[in-house]
Design an enzyme around this catalytic site. Structure first.
Site, PDB file in Angstrom:
ATOM      1  N   THR A 403     -65.662  69.682 -94.849  1.00  0.00           N
ATOM      2  CA  THR A 403     -66.803  70.288 -94.173  1.00  0.00           C
ATOM      3  C   THR A 403     -66.507  70.350 -92.692  1.00  0.00           C
ATOM      4  OG1 THR A 403     -68.318  69.449 -95.842  1.00  0.00           O
ATOM      5  CG2 THR A 403     -69.303  69.969 -93.747  1.00  0.00           C
ATOM      6  N   THR A 421     -69.308  74.484 -95.190  1.00  0.00           N
ATOM      7  CA  THR A 421     -68.530  73.639 -96.099  1.00  0.00           C
ATOM      8  C   THR A 421     -67.997  74.405 -97.302  1.00  0.00           C
ATOM      9  OG1 THR A 421     -68.619  71.576 -97.388  1.00  0.00           O
ATOM     10  CG2 THR A 421     -70.561  72.961 -97.477  1.00  0.00           C
ATOM     11  N   GLU A 440     -68.912  73.281-104.633  1.00  0.00           N
ATOM     12  CA  GLU A 440     -70.198  72.691-104.213  1.00  0.00           C
ATOM     13  C   GLU A 440     -71.041  72.185-105.381  1.00  0.00           C
ATOM     14  OE1 GLU A 440     -70.983  71.496-100.738  1.00  0.00           O
ATOM     15  OE2 GLU A 440     -69.880  73.380-100.742  1.00  0.00           O
ATOM     16  N   ASP A 443     -71.871  68.614-106.058  1.00  0.00           N
ATOM     17  CA  ASP A 443     -72.914  67.893-105.310  1.00  0.00           C
ATOM     18  C   ASP A 443     -74.188  67.722-106.143  1.00  0.00           C
ATOM     19  OD1 ASP A 443     -71.512  67.293-103.044  1.00  0.00           O
ATOM     20  OD2 ASP A 443     -72.464  68.786-101.761  1.00  0.00           O
ATOM     21  N   SER A 467     -77.599  68.641-100.487  1.00  0.00           N
ATOM     22  CA  SER A 467     -76.565  68.460 -99.466  1.00  0.00           C
ATOM     23  C   SER A 467     -76.914  67.275 -98.580  1.00  0.00           C
ATOM     24  CB  SER A 467     -76.485  69.729 -98.605  1.00  0.00           C
ATOM     25  OG  SER A 467     -75.669  69.508 -97.483  1.00  0.00           O
ATOM     26  N   SER A 468     -75.906  66.773 -97.878  1.00  0.00           N
ATOM     27  CA  SER A 468     -76.115  65.754 -96.838  1.00  0.00           C
ATOM     28  C   SER A 468     -75.981  66.356 -95.451  1.00  0.00           C
ATOM     29  CB  SER A 468     -75.063  64.651 -96.968  1.00  0.00           C
ATOM     30  OG  SER A 468     -75.137  64.054 -98.228  1.00  0.00           O
ATOM     31  N   GLY A 490     -69.476  64.269 -95.878  1.00  0.00           N
ATOM     32  CA  GLY A 490     -70.251  64.075 -97.093  1.00  0.00           C
ATOM     33  C   GLY A 490     -71.484  63.234 -96.841  1.00  0.00           C
TER      34      GLY A 490
HETATM   35  N1  GLU Z   1     -70.738  69.049 -99.702  1.00  0.00           N
HETATM   36  C1  GLU Z   1     -71.252  68.021 -98.843  1.00  0.00           C
HETATM   37  C2  GLU Z   1     -72.709  68.237 -98.561  1.00  0.00           C
HETATM   38  O1  GLU Z   1     -73.176  69.325 -98.593  1.00  0.00           O
HETATM   39  C3  GLU Z   1     -70.522  67.956 -97.567  1.00  0.00           C
HETATM   40  C4  GLU Z   1     -69.137  67.482 -97.740  1.00  0.00           C
HETATM   41  C5  GLU Z   1     -68.534  66.877 -96.516  1.00  0.00           C
HETATM   42  O2  GLU Z   1     -69.089  66.844 -95.453  1.00  0.00           O
HETATM   43  O3  GLU Z   1     -67.476  66.379 -96.567  1.00  0.00           O
HETATM   44  O4  GLU Z   1     -73.392  67.316 -98.271  1.00  0.00           O
END
Ligand code: GLU
Length: 585
Positions: A403, A421, A440, A443, A467-468, A490
């Site tokens: 990301t 990302t 994705e 997730d 998502s984070s 993540g």
């Molecule tokens: N796919 C993750 C999310 O949307 C982000 C992955 C990352 O930051 O490494 O939270």
């Protein structure tokens, strides 16, 4: 406690490789890869053309080119996103999705959801084979993990509302980088080496990034990506819709459907149906600041806000960053915030997400009352915020690092905070038209139920995975933007962003210093992680005395970028752990 050494990575202006001086593709050139210049970073004046901070200086420079041409922060952010598709292919790009938070000088904040979407065929058992769930690592490669990409429809929506330059102009730096070449950086080389061990990469990607001996191209090698240049040229000429229809949509659907591993039924209709969605910004106050960020399907804003708000009754400034008690409190607040995140956050178009309950100051005061500065709480359980009827539980998240976050400000005082990302490094490993398709959909919760009940973040047709990502804007008591910030990493993202904000807002650090501070990460349960090799590692005995029985030192990949306003200047910040840089016109 001494601050960890803070390396300022600021590149006022970088000269990128041009056709006139580049060696042939694949040649190993002796010049080092572009790197940010060290400087004291005086920043730029508010009212000047602006500033961009990104995880790669060449992508930041792409955004800066838009600012020079009279572009807006939105134009700069889109050009940066496109250039990152070329130069940071492991992290993000047009084959993935993202979230964009836009703020104007008067403090109005809008957010756009460009999160990937599950195809129509998806069911809660999407990742099941012969009645059994795939292991997380086995679910990533190939077609099943790919969501319909969102970044280009997000970009088109943002550009329609806030763009000042032509759509075609935004693509020119990325097209140039893809056509004329860009050099392999140490980070790309390292990640290519790791990816080659999994053997999951597409032959097209192997041909692009690896030598005939199967090894990743060495640092400093010039890579040209003509397929991506052609893809970008077509979208520049025909608009974002051309990505979601015609040849490109057919290529994506067939790539996903015929993937050697985990082929999955994604149709051209799934791709055509994708829409970016304007979402209400999630805002709340922390001390005298207004914090705004991205709501569902991201857990970013609610989690960052809860971590901060639960700490508000503690005098973090007086405790200071040298005190283990400060880091204990941050960890305890994270434990509570992540417990709520895990239970309640998902795509609000599919399940009820109690956003106002989770950000309600009275609710967060009750959560904060569970935190003691003397000892750890026995168990950090999710609460029951106002507005909740049904409780969902979910297994622990296992997000990986792939990301990127970038921020831009412009001459009118607008700010764009964008996290983009493809999920894990190189996403699904599948390549179409010179870009990677995301993974994705991992997730989502691979196992849809917990304790006999469906989890909020289970997979469903047309749903977006939780998502984070936490693109954030903070306004000061004077109503002006104080800082725009976000991170990659993540599930650690909310912890990184909250820590950076505590550094700036409570400890009076610069954004650069705050980003460079070590990270504590307490995602739930009893285990907490401290960043290896930092002052936090030396605090482990003190943290253990406060009751944290399981403290582990780890060094996952952290990567944050920010721009802050100090007086009448914008000052950029990039994570010293990364190759990032802030670049001014
Ligand atoms: N796919 C993750 C999310 O949307 C982000 C992955 C990352 O930051 O490494 O939270």
């Amino acid at each position: 406690m001494k601050l960890p050494s803070i390396v300022l990575r600021s590149a006022p202006l970088l000269v990128l490789a041009t056709a006139a001086c580049v060696p042939p593709p694949g040649a190993n050139v002796s010049a080092p890869p572009p790197a940010a210049l060290e400087s004291s970073q005086p920043g730029v004046a508010v009212g000047s053309p602006g500033l961009v901070s990104a995880a790669d200086p060449r992508a930041a420079e792409a955004g800066v080119q838009m600012l020079r041409l009279g572009g807006s922060a939105t134009d700069a952010a889109i050009a940066t996103m496109l250039a990152l598709t070329v130069v940071e292919p492991q992290s993000s790009g047009i084959g993935g999705g993202g979230f964009l938070v836009l703020g104007d000088a008067a403090g109005a904040v809008e957010t756009i959801d460009g999160r990937e979407m599950a195809p129509k065929a998806a069911t809660p058992q999407w990742f099941y084979v012969d009645g059994k769930p795939l292991a997380y690592g086995d679910a990533i490669p190939g077609g099943r993990s790919v969501g319909v990409p969102g970044n280009l429809r997000l970009a088109a929506m943002a550009h329609n509302g806030k763009g000042k330059l032509s759509w075609r102009t935004l693509f020119q730096p990325a097209i140039r980088l893809a056509r004329e070449g860009f050099m392999v950086t140490p980070r790309l080389n390292t990640i290519l080496a790791a990816a080659s061990r999994t053997g999951a990469l597409d032959p097209a990607a192997r041909a692009l990034y690896y030598g005939a001996d199967g090894n990743p191209l060495p640092v400093g090698t010039l890579i040209r990506n003509p397929a991506l240049a052609a893809t970008l040229e077509a979208i520049a000429a025909k608009g974002a819709d051309s990505f979601y229809s015609g040849d490109n949509a057919t290529l994506i659907a067939s790539k996903v459907g015929t993937a050697p591993r985990n082929p999955a039924p994604m149709t051209t209709a799934d791709i055509a149906a994708y829409r970016a969605v304007p979402r209400p910004a999630v805002c709340g106050s922390y001390r005298q600041y207004r914090i705004c960020g991205m709501g569902p399907p991201s857990s970013g804003a609610t989690t960052v806000f809860a971590i901060l708000k639960q700490l508000e009754r503690f005098d973090m400034k007086a405790l200071g960053l040298a005190s283990p008690v400060s880091w204990h409190l941050i960890a305890e607040s994270q434990r509570l915030a992540y417990a709520d995140r895990d239970k309640y956050l998902a795509d609000a178009d599919f399940v009820t997400v109690p956003v106002s309950g989770l950000t309600d100051p009275a609710y967060l005061a009750t959560r904060s009352a569970l935190i003691s500065d003397k000892a750890t709480m026995a168990a950090a359980l999710p609460g029951t915020p106002p507005g909740v009827r049904t409780a969902f539980a979910r297994p622990a998240a296992q997000e990986e690092n792939g990301t990127t976050h970038f921020v831009a400000v412009d001459r009118w005082g607008n700010a764009a905070s964008y996290t983009s990302t493809i999920e894990g490094p190189f996403g699904s490993g599948l390549m179409v038209g010179g870009y990677y398709l995301n993974n994705e959909l991992t997730d989502f919760n691979i196992v849809p139920d917990k304790d006999g009940k469906p989890t909020a973040n289970r997979i469903e047709a047309g749903k977006r995975p939780r998502s984070s990502m936490a693109p954030t804007l903070v306004y000061g008591p004077d109503g002006r933007l104080r800082i725009a910030v976000g991170a990659a990493g993540g599930v650690t993202i909310p912890a990184q962003v909250a820590k950076a904000l505590i550094g700036v807002l409570d400890w009076d650090l610069s954004a650069r210093e705050a980003i460079a501070l070590p990270v504590v990460f307490a995602p739930g349960g009893d285990m907490i992680f401290v960043e290896k090799g930092t002052s936090l590692e030396t605090m482990i005995p003190a943290l253990q005395q406060l009751g944290h029985a399981q403290v582990m030192a780890r060094s996952p990949s952290f990567k944050a970028n920010a721009i802050e306003r100090i007086g009448d200047r914008w000052i950029g910040a990039a994570d010293p752990r990364s190759e990032g840089a802030a670049v001014a016109p």
